[in-house]
Design a protein around this motif. Structure first.
Motif, mmCIF file in Angstrom:
data_model
loop_
_atom_site.group_PDB
_atom_site.id
_atom_site.type_symbol
_atom_site.label_atom_id
_atom_site.label_comp_id
_atom_site.label_asym_id
_atom_site.label_seq_id
_atom_site.Cartn_x
_atom_site.Cartn_y
_atom_site.Cartn_z
ATOM 1 N N ILE A 148 0.837 -1.200 0.000
ATOM 2 C CA ILE A 148 0.000 0.000 0.000
ATOM 3 C C ILE A 148 0.870 1.248 0.000
ATOM 4 O O ILE A 148 0.632 2.203 -0.760
ATOM 5 C CB ILE A 148 -0.942 0.022 1.221
ATOM 6 C CG1 ILE A 148 -2.010 -1.075 1.117
ATOM 7 C CG2 ILE A 148 -1.606 1.399 1.366
ATOM 8 C CD1 ILE A 148 -3.084 -0.808 0.085
ATOM 9 N N LEU A 149 1.898 1.262 0.831
ATOM 10 C CA LEU A 149 2.817 2.392 0.881
ATOM 11 C C LEU A 149 3.521 2.597 -0.456
ATOM 12 O O LEU A 149 3.698 3.729 -0.910
ATOM 13 C CB LEU A 149 3.865 2.187 1.981
ATOM 14 C CG LEU A 149 3.479 2.596 3.397
ATOM 15 C CD1 LEU A 149 4.580 2.199 4.374
ATOM 16 C CD2 LEU A 149 3.220 4.095 3.482
ATOM 17 N N SER A 150 3.919 1.499 -1.087
ATOM 18 C CA SER A 150 4.624 1.613 -2.368
ATOM 19 C C SER A 150 3.712 2.164 -3.452
ATOM 20 O O SER A 150 4.145 2.962 -4.296
ATOM 21 C CB SER A 150 5.201 0.256 -2.784
ATOM 22 O OG SER A 150 4.203 -0.653 -3.192
ATOM 23 N N THR A 151 2.430 1.790 -3.448
ATOM 24 C CA THR A 151 1.497 2.339 -4.443
ATOM 25 C C THR A 151 1.227 3.813 -4.164
ATOM 26 O O THR A 151 1.047 4.607 -5.094
ATOM 27 C CB THR A 151 0.156 1.581 -4.442
ATOM 28 O OG1 THR A 151 -0.503 1.743 -3.183
ATOM 29 C CG2 THR A 151 0.359 0.103 -4.727
ATOM 30 N N SER A 152 1.206 4.172 -2.891
ATOM 31 C CA SER A 152 0.910 5.555 -2.525
ATOM 32 C C SER A 152 2.058 6.494 -2.882
ATOM 33 O O SER A 152 1.836 7.571 -3.451
ATOM 34 C CB SER A 152 0.617 5.637 -1.020
ATOM 35 O OG SER A 152 0.207 6.922 -0.653
ATOM 36 N N THR A 153 3.293 6.099 -2.560
ATOM 37 C CA THR A 153 4.442 6.949 -2.891
ATOM 38 C C THR A 153 4.661 7.004 -4.404
ATOM 39 O O THR A 153 4.940 8.066 -4.957
ATOM 40 C CB THR A 153 5.717 6.435 -2.200
ATOM 41 O OG1 THR A 153 5.883 5.032 -2.455
ATOM 42 C CG2 THR A 153 5.654 6.657 -0.690
ATOM 43 N N ALA A 154 4.517 5.865 -5.070
ATOM 44 C CA ALA A 154 4.668 5.855 -6.525
ATOM 45 C C ALA A 154 3.574 6.690 -7.183
ATOM 46 O O ALA A 154 3.834 7.442 -8.134
ATOM 47 C CB ALA A 154 4.632 4.419 -7.057
ATOM 48 N N GLY A 155 2.341 6.579 -6.658
ATOM 49 C CA GLY A 155 1.243 7.366 -7.209
ATOM 50 C C GLY A 155 1.488 8.858 -7.090
ATOM 51 O O GLY A 155 1.149 9.631 -7.997
ATOM 52 N N THR A 156 2.125 9.271 -5.989
ATOM 53 C CA THR A 156 2.432 10.693 -5.802
ATOM 54 C C THR A 156 3.376 11.202 -6.872
ATOM 55 O O THR A 156 3.121 12.227 -7.523
ATOM 56 C CB THR A 156 3.064 10.921 -4.408
ATOM 57 O OG1 THR A 156 2.106 10.587 -3.396
ATOM 58 C CG2 THR A 156 3.495 12.377 -4.240
ATOM 59 N N THR A 157 4.486 10.506 -7.083
ATOM 60 C CA THR A 157 5.486 10.996 -8.040
ATOM 61 C C THR A 157 5.027 10.821 -9.485
ATOM 62 O O THR A 157 5.354 11.645 -10.340
ATOM 63 C CB THR A 157 6.835 10.277 -7.826
ATOM 64 O OG1 THR A 157 6.643 8.858 -7.912
ATOM 65 C CG2 THR A 157 7.423 10.607 -6.457
ATOM 66 N N ILE A 158 4.266 9.766 -9.780
ATOM 67 C CA ILE A 158 3.737 9.580 -11.136
ATOM 68 C C ILE A 158 2.803 10.733 -11.491
ATOM 69 O O ILE A 158 2.871 11.316 -12.579
ATOM 70 C CB ILE A 158 3.007 8.233 -11.268
ATOM 71 C CG1 ILE A 158 3.997 7.070 -11.184
ATOM 72 C CG2 ILE A 158 2.237 8.167 -12.594
ATOM 73 C CD1 ILE A 158 3.321 5.716 -11.079
ATOM 74 N N SER A 159 1.907 11.060 -10.561
ATOM 75 C CA SER A 159 0.981 12.164 -10.794
ATOM 76 C C SER A 159 1.732 13.477 -10.968
ATOM 77 O O SER A 159 1.436 14.257 -11.884
ATOM 78 C CB SER A 159 -0.005 12.272 -9.624
ATOM 79 O OG SER A 159 -0.832 13.403 -9.762
ATOM 80 N N ASP A 160 2.707 13.727 -10.094
ATOM 81 C CA ASP A 160 3.478 14.974 -10.195
ATOM 82 C C ASP A 160 4.269 15.029 -11.497
ATOM 83 O O ASP A 160 4.414 16.100 -12.105
ATOM 84 C CB ASP A 160 4.435 15.091 -9.000
ATOM 85 C CG ASP A 160 3.705 15.412 -7.704
ATOM 86 O OD1 ASP A 160 2.541 15.860 -7.784
ATOM 87 O OD2 ASP A 160 4.285 15.206 -6.622
ATOM 88 N N PHE A 161 4.786 13.881 -11.942
ATOM 89 C CA PHE A 161 5.527 13.829 -13.204
ATOM 90 C C PHE A 161 4.618 14.196 -14.381
ATOM 91 O O PHE A 161 4.991 15.003 -15.247
ATOM 92 C CB PHE A 161 6.120 12.438 -13.410
ATOM 93 C CG PHE A 161 6.772 12.244 -14.749
ATOM 94 C CD1 PHE A 161 7.994 12.839 -15.043
ATOM 95 C CD2 PHE A 161 6.171 11.463 -15.724
ATOM 96 C CE1 PHE A 161 8.600 12.672 -16.286
ATOM 97 C CE2 PHE A 161 6.759 11.285 -16.967
ATOM 98 C CZ PHE A 161 7.979 11.893 -17.238
ATOM 99 N N MET A 162 3.406 13.624 -14.387
ATOM 100 C CA MET A 162 2.464 13.919 -15.460
ATOM 101 C C MET A 162 2.015 15.371 -15.427
ATOM 102 O O MET A 162 1.978 16.052 -16.464
ATOM 103 C CB MET A 162 1.238 13.003 -15.346
ATOM 104 C CG MET A 162 1.514 11.533 -15.585
ATOM 105 S SD MET A 162 0.026 10.523 -15.315
ATOM 106 C CE MET A 162 -1.071 11.199 -16.561
ATOM 107 N N ASP A 163 1.701 15.849 -14.229
ATOM 108 C CA ASP A 163 1.109 17.177 -14.102
ATOM 109 C C ASP A 163 2.136 18.300 -14.261
ATOM 110 O O ASP A 163 1.836 19.332 -14.869
ATOM 111 C CB ASP A 163 0.424 17.310 -12.742
ATOM 112 C CG ASP A 163 -0.701 16.308 -12.564
ATOM 113 O OD1 ASP A 163 -1.248 15.864 -13.582
ATOM 114 O OD2 ASP A 163 -1.013 15.961 -11.419
#
Length: 262
Positions: free
Chosen positions: A83-98
């Motif tokens: 869960i932690l790995s999906t949450s941290t990865a989701g943060t940086t993936i979103s920031d990378f896209m945005d």
């Protein structure tokens, strides 16, 4: 509220995921807030950058996912590590896209919404159900984790959109998302809307709740935050998550077998 958004099985079952109780949602919010502060710690505080941070955290997700899929039973610490790995990865993936790709929060959220819908549709067509109370087969579990990764990434984009683009700020964004979560709970309590649908709505909403909470903790006073810093906030939240993990593991039967009444 000692109840779940899905029917529960008895303790000791072969299900591979945590039962959806009040403890689950408390830990999920804590984990997603850590995802926001931890992702920002790697990408911004340590100046690794969004692209490299995303690759590092996606690799971490793959490693933890493989370990989870290979396990024969439910391991609480391993489950919450994924869960932690999906949450941290989701943060940086979103920031990378945005930010790096310049898509903006609204466009990023729409694209990630499409990914989440595609994952859930493929899961439904392949296995005939999206229920999260009996995750046992490797294929079903893989879809489950892909949906969680997409949900956490979407939640990050939604949280950033509300806090920044909409002009609401961190405090009011958090209040708005809290209202959405409250409405979801009321719908679960007083309507016949599918528990599975409500689960995924709640799962998405708790991510921007954690994202805006993380921003509220770490951003400067000038930006409307409490300026506690990414390092201190991350360590504090990890400590809280560990305490909850120990508590729920020690009281497994009490916390994880209380389900929604039939």
């Amino acid at each position: 509220m000692n109840a779940s958004f899905s029917d529960q099985t008895a303790a000791g079952s072969v299900d591979k995921v945590a039962k959806v109780t009040l403890a689950f949602w408390l830990m999920k919010i804590c984990a997603t807030t850590v995802g926001e502060t931890g992702g920002d710690l790697l990408s911004m505080t340590l100046k690794v950058g969004y692209a490299i941070s995303s690759l590092i955290l996606l690799a971490f997700f793959v490693v933890t996912l493989i370990a989870q899929l290979r396990s024969k039973r439910f391991h609480p610490a391993l489950y919450w590590l994924v869960i932690l790995s999906t949450s941290t990865a989701g943060t940086t993936i979103s920031d990378f896209m945005d930010r790096t790709l310049g898509l903006g929060y609204a466009t990023g959220a729409l694209l990630i919404s499409g990914v989440l819908i595609a994952v859930l549709t493929a899961w439904r067509l392949t296995y005939g159900s999206l229920k999260v109370d009996h995750i046992r087969e490797p294929g079903v579990e893989t879809f489950y984790w892909l949906a969680i990764l997409a949900s956490n990434t979407l939640g990050t984009a939604l949280g950033d959109f509300l806090a920044d683009t909409s002009g609401l700020g961190y405090l009011w964004s958090n209040a708005l998302i809290s209202g959405g979560i409250a409405l979801t709970i009321l719908a679960w309590k007083f309507t016949r809307i599918s528990s599975t649908v409500l689960f995924w709505i709640a799962f998405v909403l708790t991510r921007p709740f954690g994202a805006t909470m993380g921003d509220l903790l770490t951003k400067s006073h000038e930006k409307g935050g409490l300026d506690l810093g990414t390092i201190g906030s991350t360590l504090t939240l990890l400590a809280v998550l560990c305490v909850l993990l120990v508590a729920t593991t020690a009281n497994y039967r009490q916390w994880f077998t209380r389900g929604r009444p039939a």
